[in-house]
Enzyme design. Sequence first.
Site, PDB file in Angstrom:
ATOM      1  CB  SER A 192      44.790  37.130  38.058  1.00  0.00           C
ATOM      2  OG  SER A 192      43.505  36.663  38.409  1.00  0.00           O
ATOM      3  CB  SER A 193      42.803  36.680  43.190  1.00  0.00           C
ATOM      4  OG  SER A 193      43.000  38.018  43.566  1.00  0.00           O
ATOM      5  NE  ARG A 194      38.233  34.089  38.374  1.00  0.00           N
ATOM      6  CZ  ARG A 194      37.630  35.256  38.520  1.00  0.00           C
ATOM      7  NH1 ARG A 194      38.309  36.368  38.325  1.00  0.00           N
ATOM      8  NH2 ARG A 194      36.351  35.330  38.867  1.00  0.00           N
ATOM      9  CD  GLN A 253      36.046  45.681  37.468  1.00  0.00           C
ATOM     10  OE1 GLN A 253      35.314  44.759  37.816  1.00  0.00           O
ATOM     11  NE2 GLN A 253      37.250  45.851  37.980  1.00  0.00           N
ATOM     12  CD  GLN A 280      32.363  41.405  41.217  1.00  0.00           C
ATOM     13  OE1 GLN A 280      32.104  42.379  41.915  1.00  0.00           O
ATOM     14  NE2 GLN A 280      33.510  41.280  40.579  1.00  0.00           N
ATOM     15  CG  MET A 333      36.304  41.142  44.466  1.00  0.00           C
ATOM     16  SD  MET A 333      35.089  40.144  43.657  1.00  0.00           S
ATOM     17  CE  MET A 333      36.104  39.259  42.509  1.00  0.00           C
ATOM     18  N   GLY A 334      40.044  40.896  47.649  1.00  0.00           N
ATOM     19  CA  GLY A 334      40.969  40.171  48.517  1.00  0.00           C
ATOM     20  C   GLY A 334      41.872  39.228  47.745  1.00  0.00           C
ATOM     21  CG  HIS A 354      45.021  43.322  44.797  1.00  0.00           C
ATOM     22  ND1 HIS A 354      45.157  41.961  44.893  1.00  0.00           N
ATOM     23  CD2 HIS A 354      43.894  43.537  44.068  1.00  0.00           C
ATOM     24  CE1 HIS A 354      44.143  41.373  44.271  1.00  0.00           C
ATOM     25  NE2 HIS A 354      43.364  42.305  43.756  1.00  0.00           N
ATOM     26  CE  LYS A 366      44.101  39.922  35.066  1.00  0.00           C
ATOM     27  NZ  LYS A 366      42.819  39.746  35.663  1.00  0.00           N
TER      28      LYS A 366
HETATM   29  P1  AMP Z   1      40.093  42.128  42.118  1.00  0.00           P
HETATM   30  O1  AMP Z   1      40.452  41.885  43.537  1.00  0.00           O
HETATM   31  O2  AMP Z   1      40.591  41.084  41.178  1.00  0.00           O
HETATM   32  O3  AMP Z   1      38.659  42.498  41.932  1.00  0.00           O
HETATM   33  O4  AMP Z   1      40.923  43.423  41.677  1.00  0.00           O
HETATM   34  C1  AMP Z   1      40.855  44.613  42.429  1.00  0.00           C
HETATM   35  C2  AMP Z   1      41.495  45.707  41.616  1.00  0.00           C
HETATM   36  O5  AMP Z   1      42.836  45.335  41.312  1.00  0.00           O
HETATM   37  C3  AMP Z   1      40.784  45.948  40.280  1.00  0.00           C
HETATM   38  O6  AMP Z   1      40.765  47.333  40.010  1.00  0.00           O
HETATM   39  C4  AMP Z   1      41.672  45.218  39.305  1.00  0.00           C
HETATM   40  O7  AMP Z   1      41.624  45.738  37.986  1.00  0.00           O
HETATM   41  C5  AMP Z   1      43.036  45.463  39.926  1.00  0.00           C
HETATM   42  N1  AMP Z   1      43.984  44.451  39.456  1.00  0.00           N
HETATM   43  C6  AMP Z   1      43.890  43.110  39.557  1.00  0.00           C
HETATM   44  N2  AMP Z   1      44.926  42.511  38.958  1.00  0.00           N
HETATM   45  C7  AMP Z   1      45.688  43.513  38.437  1.00  0.00           C
HETATM   46  C8  AMP Z   1      46.913  43.553  37.699  1.00  0.00           C
HETATM   47  N3  AMP Z   1      47.557  42.444  37.349  1.00  0.00           N
HETATM   48  N4  AMP Z   1      47.408  44.763  37.363  1.00  0.00           N
HETATM   49  C9  AMP Z   1      46.759  45.911  37.701  1.00  0.00           C
HETATM   50  N5  AMP Z   1      45.612  45.937  38.396  1.00  0.00           N
HETATM   51  C10 AMP Z   1      45.084  44.759  38.764  1.00  0.00           C
END
Ligand code: AMP
Length: 282
Positions: free
Chosen positions: A187-189, A155, A61, A30-31, A37, A151
Amino acid sequence: MISIHKAQHLIDYLLKQRNRGHSIGFVPTMGALHTAHISLVDRCACECDITVCSIFVNPTQFNDPSDYDKYPVTLDQDIHRLAASRATVLYAPTVSEVYPAGMSALEQYDLGYLESVMEGRFRPGHFQGVCQVMSRLLKAVDPDKLFMGQKDYQQCMVIGKLLGYLNIKTQLVTCPTQRERDGLAMSSRNTRLTPEQRGRAPLIFQVLSAIKARLVRGNLTQLRQEAINKLANSGFRVEYVEIADASTLQLLNEWDGTTPTVALVAAFLGEVRLIDNMLLNN
Ligand code: AMP
């Protein structure tokens, strides 16, 4: 790296690559890209000839509309970061490209038990949205391998189920959680945390590590409760701390000393919802 915004362009491009005998790997995101990532992109590039990374903040979602509104969007920065990575293709569609018939009356998936616990319970509709977007992205990319992060443990299990429903041969590769030096899962958050909250956030990793260190056969109630108390005493609003069977996510009150288990946490710091998990004995 090439950037593609239309599903049909992506399908045409990937067909040519497949006809050349190239294998295709897919990293959906999700960028607001961060090092975790890029680690998925690297893993994908190691295992596949073509690495497709998608950036799409999927409205369906987000069970909480304000979470969607506040989700960090850093597309220009993301494009630079991906261009410097081993990604071959960036796929960045618009909402109407992904949902040409609109977002009402979308298909529903039978996710059974997985929708009734933890993320499924606290984020109603979230996994339906994940499946709705992933089924569309997977249809366009049709990858040999799909790379996702541990993480988001639950999901990954939902996507495993979805792959079965879609009856496609894509192999799901679950990649290890990437952490900051102090243990906080990337995390992006995290960018939405104040400096003071960011200082407290690694407590989630600490309580997971404590559960792992202290896991013994028998009743798990006290172990879980101590983790909840530690987080609550430090100002987290805890949604859940659970210990579950690592392969089914059935919640455990007792551990038999052998079943592979995972501990999972969701907690708010201010308005920011953080999740993390740790495999305990495998
Ligand atoms: P998101 O952009 O948050 O939807 O994450 C995209 C992908 O990156 C998903 O498969 C997440 O599980 C993975 N991801 C996000 N944060 C982590 C992390 N800290 N370690 C490993 N994978 C991650």
